[in-house]
Design an enzyme around this catalytic site. Structure first.
Site, PDB file in Angstrom:
ATOM      1  N   ASP A  13      -0.994 -43.662 -91.277  1.00 49.19           N
ATOM      2  CA  ASP A  13      -0.305 -43.636 -92.565  1.00 49.19           C
ATOM      3  C   ASP A  13      -0.112 -45.075 -93.041  1.00 49.19           C
ATOM      4  O   ASP A  13      -0.258 -46.020 -92.271  1.00 49.19           O
ATOM      5  CB  ASP A  13       1.064 -42.944 -92.395  1.00 49.19           C
ATOM      6  CG  ASP A  13       1.870 -42.944 -93.683  1.00 49.19           C
ATOM      7  OD1 ASP A  13       1.291 -42.655 -94.745  1.00 49.19           O
ATOM      8  OD2 ASP A  13       3.076 -43.256 -93.640  1.00 49.19           O
ATOM      9  N   SER A  14       0.262 -45.212 -94.307  1.00 50.02           N
ATOM     10  CA  SER A  14       0.529 -46.541 -94.857  1.00 50.02           C
ATOM     11  C   SER A  14       1.804 -47.156 -94.268  1.00 50.02           C
ATOM     12  O   SER A  14       1.996 -48.359 -94.347  1.00 50.02           O
ATOM     13  CB  SER A  14       0.688 -46.422 -96.372  1.00 50.02           C
ATOM     14  OG  SER A  14       1.680 -45.460 -96.673  1.00 50.02           O
ATOM     15  N   CYS A  76      -1.461 -39.865 -94.569  1.00 48.60           N
ATOM     16  CA  CYS A  76      -1.020 -40.437 -95.845  1.00 48.60           C
ATOM     17  C   CYS A  76      -1.768 -39.765 -96.996  1.00 48.60           C
ATOM     18  O   CYS A  76      -3.003 -39.797 -97.046  1.00 48.60           O
ATOM     19  CB  CYS A  76      -1.331 -41.930 -95.831  1.00 48.60           C
ATOM     20  SG  CYS A  76      -0.958 -42.766 -97.364  1.00 48.60           S
ATOM     21  N   GLU A 152      13.455 -43.686 -98.349  1.00 50.96           N
ATOM     22  CA  GLU A 152      13.621 -44.780 -97.381  1.00 50.96           C
ATOM     23  C   GLU A 152      15.056 -45.311 -97.395  1.00 50.96           C
ATOM     24  O   GLU A 152      15.544 -45.818 -96.382  1.00 50.96           O
ATOM     25  CB  GLU A 152      12.596 -45.878 -97.662  1.00 50.96           C
ATOM     26  CG  GLU A 152      11.193 -45.325 -97.501  1.00 50.96           C
ATOM     27  CD  GLU A 152      10.176 -46.290 -96.980  1.00 50.96           C
ATOM     28  OE1 GLU A 152      10.443 -47.495 -96.991  1.00 50.96           O
ATOM     29  OE2 GLU A 152       9.098 -45.810 -96.572  1.00 50.96           O
ATOM     30  N   CYS A 184       3.174 -35.922-100.579  1.00 48.77           N
ATOM     31  CA  CYS A 184       3.476 -37.279-100.112  1.00 48.77           C
ATOM     32  C   CYS A 184       4.220 -37.148 -98.792  1.00 48.77           C
ATOM     33  O   CYS A 184       5.038 -36.231 -98.618  1.00 48.77           O
ATOM     34  CB  CYS A 184       4.349 -37.997-101.142  1.00 48.77           C
ATOM     35  SG  CYS A 184       4.921 -39.624-100.608  1.00 48.77           S
ATOM     36  N   HIS A 186       6.652 -38.584 -97.610  1.00 45.35           N
ATOM     37  CA  HIS A 186       8.106 -38.708 -97.650  1.00 45.35           C
ATOM     38  C   HIS A 186       8.820 -37.452 -98.161  1.00 45.35           C
ATOM     39  O   HIS A 186      10.010 -37.276 -97.920  1.00 45.35           O
ATOM     40  CB  HIS A 186       8.504 -39.885 -98.542  1.00 45.35           C
ATOM     41  CG  HIS A 186       8.211 -41.231 -97.951  1.00 45.35           C
ATOM     42  ND1 HIS A 186       6.967 -41.570 -97.476  1.00 45.35           N
ATOM     43  CD2 HIS A 186       9.000 -42.314 -97.753  1.00 45.35           C
ATOM     44  CE1 HIS A 186       7.004 -42.814 -97.026  1.00 45.35           C
ATOM     45  NE2 HIS A 186       8.229 -43.293 -97.182  1.00 45.35           N
TER      46      HIS A 186
HETATM   47  N1  DGL Z   1       2.293 -42.458 -97.329  1.00 46.81           N
HETATM   48  C1  DGL Z   1       2.257 -42.441 -98.772  1.00 46.81           C
HETATM   49  C2  DGL Z   1       1.787 -41.062 -99.253  1.00 46.81           C
HETATM   50  O1  DGL Z   1       1.831 -40.079 -98.534  1.00 46.81           O
HETATM   51  C3  DGL Z   1       3.606 -42.763 -99.372  1.00 46.81           C
HETATM   52  C4  DGL Z   1       4.023 -44.210 -99.161  1.00 46.81           C
HETATM   53  C5  DGL Z   1       3.092 -45.185 -99.863  1.00 46.81           C
HETATM   54  O2  DGL Z   1       3.091 -45.252-101.105  1.00 46.81           O
HETATM   55  O3  DGL Z   1       2.361 -45.888 -99.148  1.00 46.81           O
HETATM   56  O4  DGL Z   1       1.345 -40.951-100.366  1.00 46.81           O
END
Ligand code: DGL
Length: 265
Positions: A13-14, A76, A152, A184, A186
């Site tokens: 993931d990012s 991600c 977050e 997403c 989150h």
């Molecule tokens: N992990 C990203 C997503 O699922 C969210 C966080 C980001 O913008 O890097 O889209």
């Protein structure tokens, strides 16, 4: 490279949002070893260009393949939206991504809403994937740029988050959607709040749970499920340890975050 059923699953993931997918995997597949990579130094990806995301994604996938993973999971949504083909082209092991998993789960819907980061929504990747499984469905998308920082911040049940959700979801409510895809990493943490805002009549699709089901199916089909029934090993690689990393990470993972290794790129 040598992978077998005992090899770990690679999840990336990012940042740490992908830990929602790891959490779902731990619950669904309690004997699988997992190596996680979170690019905490360069997050967020959701507002970056396609070229940059593709470049970062390649770097991460190569890192995990060197760890001899038996399967790659793009946790991600933003990377899945714009760079999943890049990963599939370079990977000798199966690649699964959250967008495909979410689309499969949403296929029962007729009027489907999708929420995600601006990059994910602009890519139209969810709409394409859902149409593959449910060609007759109508899809309405909405970028919710503020949700990632709000989650977050830990504002999962906060008035500010509720107001943001009411504002973002207004257009989807006007379309009378029956299904809402949480596109997403989150957003699963916002499920209770989103349920209140949307009401019980709208099915919420959590791509983390859907992903865990797909991983289980692919491991079974390819005879790659770990036959061992011992305590699995979990390793977490990150490119930075930002402020409140432990607290936020544990909120996503739902348990203590151990074996954290920092990779300096
Ligand atoms: N992990 C990203 C997503 O699922 C969210 C966080 C980001 O913008 O890097 O889209």
């Amino acid at each position: 490279m040598s992978t077998n059923a005992h090899s770990p699953i690679g999840v990336f993931d990012s940042g740490i949002g992908g830990l929602t997918v790891v959490r779902a995997l731990m619950e669904r597949l309690p004997y699988e070893n997992i190596v996680y990579f979170g690019d905490t130094a360069r997050v967020p990806y959701g507002v970056k260009s396609v070229e940059t995301i593709a470049h970062f994604t390649t770097q991460i996938a190569q890192f995990l393949l060197e760890k001899d993973v038996k399967l790659l999971v793009i946790a991600c949504n933003t990377m899945a939206a714009v760079a999943s083909q890049v990963v599939k082209d370079l990977s000798p092991v199966p690649v699964l991504d959250v967008i495909d998993a979410g689309a499969v789960s949403a296929r029962g819907g007729k009027r489907i809403g999708v929420i995600g980061t601006p990059t994910t929504i602009n890519s139209n990747a969810y709409a394409r994937a859902i149409h593959d499984y449910a060609p007759d469905s109508r899809i309405h998308s909405q970028a919710c740029a503020l949700f990632v920082p709000l989650v977050e911040e830990g504002w999962l049940d906060h008035e500010v988050t509720r107001l943001a959700a009411q504002e973002y979801l207004k257009s989807l409510q006007a379309e009378h959607i029956d299904t809402l895809v949480l596109g997403c990493t989150h957003y699963p943490l916002l499920k209770p709040l989103l349920r209140q805002v949307m009401g019980d009549g709208v099915a919420l699709v959590d791509s983390a749970e859907a992903m865990a089901e797909q991983v289980a199916a692919v491991l079974a089909e390819k005879h790659l499920a770990n036959p061992g029934h011992t305590q699995p090993r979990y390793d977490f690689y990150v490119t930075d340890v930002p402020l409140r990393f432990q607290t936020i990470g544990e909120r996503f993972l739902g348990r203590t975050l151990n074996n954290v290794h920092v990779v300096k790129w």
